[in-house]
Design a protein around this motif. Sequence first.
Motif, PDB file in Angstrom:
ATOM      1  N   GLN A 152       0.857  -1.180   0.000  1.00  0.00           N
ATOM      2  CA  GLN A 152       0.000   0.000   0.000  1.00  0.00           C
ATOM      3  C   GLN A 152       0.894   1.232   0.000  1.00  0.00           C
ATOM      4  OE1 GLN A 152      -2.335  -0.533   3.561  1.00  0.00           O
ATOM      5  NE2 GLN A 152      -0.803   0.389   4.877  1.00  0.00           N
ATOM      6  N   ASP A 189     -11.795  11.571   0.449  1.00  0.00           N
ATOM      7  CA  ASP A 189     -12.426  10.264   0.222  1.00  0.00           C
ATOM      8  C   ASP A 189     -12.889  10.118  -1.224  1.00  0.00           C
ATOM      9  OD1 ASP A 189     -12.109   9.304   2.851  1.00  0.00           O
ATOM     10  OD2 ASP A 189     -13.854  10.434   3.518  1.00  0.00           O
ATOM     11  N   PHE A 217       1.420   1.963  -7.974  1.00  0.00           N
ATOM     12  CA  PHE A 217       0.068   2.495  -7.764  1.00  0.00           C
ATOM     13  C   PHE A 217      -0.189   3.540  -8.837  1.00  0.00           C
ATOM     14  CE2 PHE A 217       1.934   1.406  -3.630  1.00  0.00           C
ATOM     15  CZ  PHE A 217       1.089   0.368  -3.264  1.00  0.00           C
ATOM     16  N   THR A 266      -5.447   5.867  -8.606  1.00  0.00           N
ATOM     17  CA  THR A 266      -5.499   5.089  -7.364  1.00  0.00           C
ATOM     18  C   THR A 266      -4.717   5.773  -6.259  1.00  0.00           C
ATOM     19  OG1 THR A 266      -5.746   3.015  -8.586  1.00  0.00           O
ATOM     20  CG2 THR A 266      -4.939   2.856  -6.319  1.00  0.00           C
ATOM     21  N   LEU A 267      -3.540   6.288  -6.598  1.00  0.00           N
ATOM     22  CA  LEU A 267      -2.686   6.936  -5.609  1.00  0.00           C
ATOM     23  C   LEU A 267      -3.339   8.194  -5.045  1.00  0.00           C
ATOM     24  CD1 LEU A 267       0.077   7.241  -4.186  1.00  0.00           C
ATOM     25  CD2 LEU A 267       0.865   8.477  -6.224  1.00  0.00           C
ATOM     26  N   GLU A 318      -6.228   7.362  -2.774  1.00  0.00           N
ATOM     27  CA  GLU A 318      -5.764   6.874  -1.473  1.00  0.00           C
ATOM     28  C   GLU A 318      -5.265   8.032  -0.609  1.00  0.00           C
ATOM     29  OE1 GLU A 318      -4.599   4.208   1.625  1.00  0.00           O
ATOM     30  OE2 GLU A 318      -6.042   4.097  -0.018  1.00  0.00           O
ATOM     31  N   ARG A 337      -8.001   9.846   1.145  1.00  0.00           N
ATOM     32  CA  ARG A 337      -8.607   9.155   2.289  1.00  0.00           C
ATOM     33  C   ARG A 337      -7.963   9.596   3.600  1.00  0.00           C
ATOM     34  NH1 ARG A 337      -7.300   4.011   2.727  1.00  0.00           N
ATOM     35  NH2 ARG A 337      -8.910   3.760   4.325  1.00  0.00           N
ATOM     36  N   HIS A 338      -6.697  10.007   3.541  1.00  0.00           N
ATOM     37  CA  HIS A 338      -5.939  10.348   4.744  1.00  0.00           C
ATOM     38  C   HIS A 338      -5.801  11.856   4.949  1.00  0.00           C
ATOM     39  CE1 HIS A 338      -4.793   6.118   5.091  1.00  0.00           C
ATOM     40  NE2 HIS A 338      -4.524   6.154   3.802  1.00  0.00           N
TER      41      HIS A 338
END
Length: 221
Positions: free
Chosen positions: A41, A84, A167, A171-172, A175, A178-179
């Motif tokens: 990940q 998100d 990634f 996608t990267l 992700e 999300r953080h």
Amino acid sequence: MRFVPQFTDGQAFPYELGKVVCVGRNYADHAKELDNPVPSQPLLFIKPSTSVVDIQQPLSPPFHRGEVHYEIELALLVGKTIRDATPDEASAAITGLGLALDLTLRDVQTELKEKGHPWEIAKAFDGACPLSPFLPLSRVPNWNALAFKLEIDGEERQHGEGADMIFTIPTLVAEMSRHFTLEAGDVILTGTPVGVGELHRGAKLRMTLTGGLDITTSVVE
């Protein structure tokens, strides 16, 4: 005053630069050259806005702190706030493509990693993120067709392609969102390919990216 991103036509982006969100080991061969495991990940970290400088100006890294390594990376300019996000939403939030150097105090980083300590001070110092102007997306083909390279003193040192990333860009970015909320003016660095090495005083650098970006700079003597 914070750094303001620019486009290759000289137009200033309407927002000041925010944070720089980075990913480590996004190319398998680079992970292997540093004897690091290939991640399952994304390995994320942040550089502050104070680390960003104009890549076209002479670079002045803190050589007194040990070896400084170059790592060329594809840079993405975020054009709107996302959190998100889906991969499609993440892709649509990118408004420009450029190049950056993720300068690293390698001796400092190695010592910190051996102690199990965070290594931001090896990556986030003032001047640690020389950044180019950005190409508008209309000048760039699909993500996988992107290619970039770094030459130092006339010799090719690194060559990367979007298709070789562990990634993918959508996608990267999804992700990352999300953080960390990604805002207009944030910059994303997408990882460096194999070939990193020590940067020396007086070096002459040339960096190119699919779509017509061609940047030259030098390191102070």
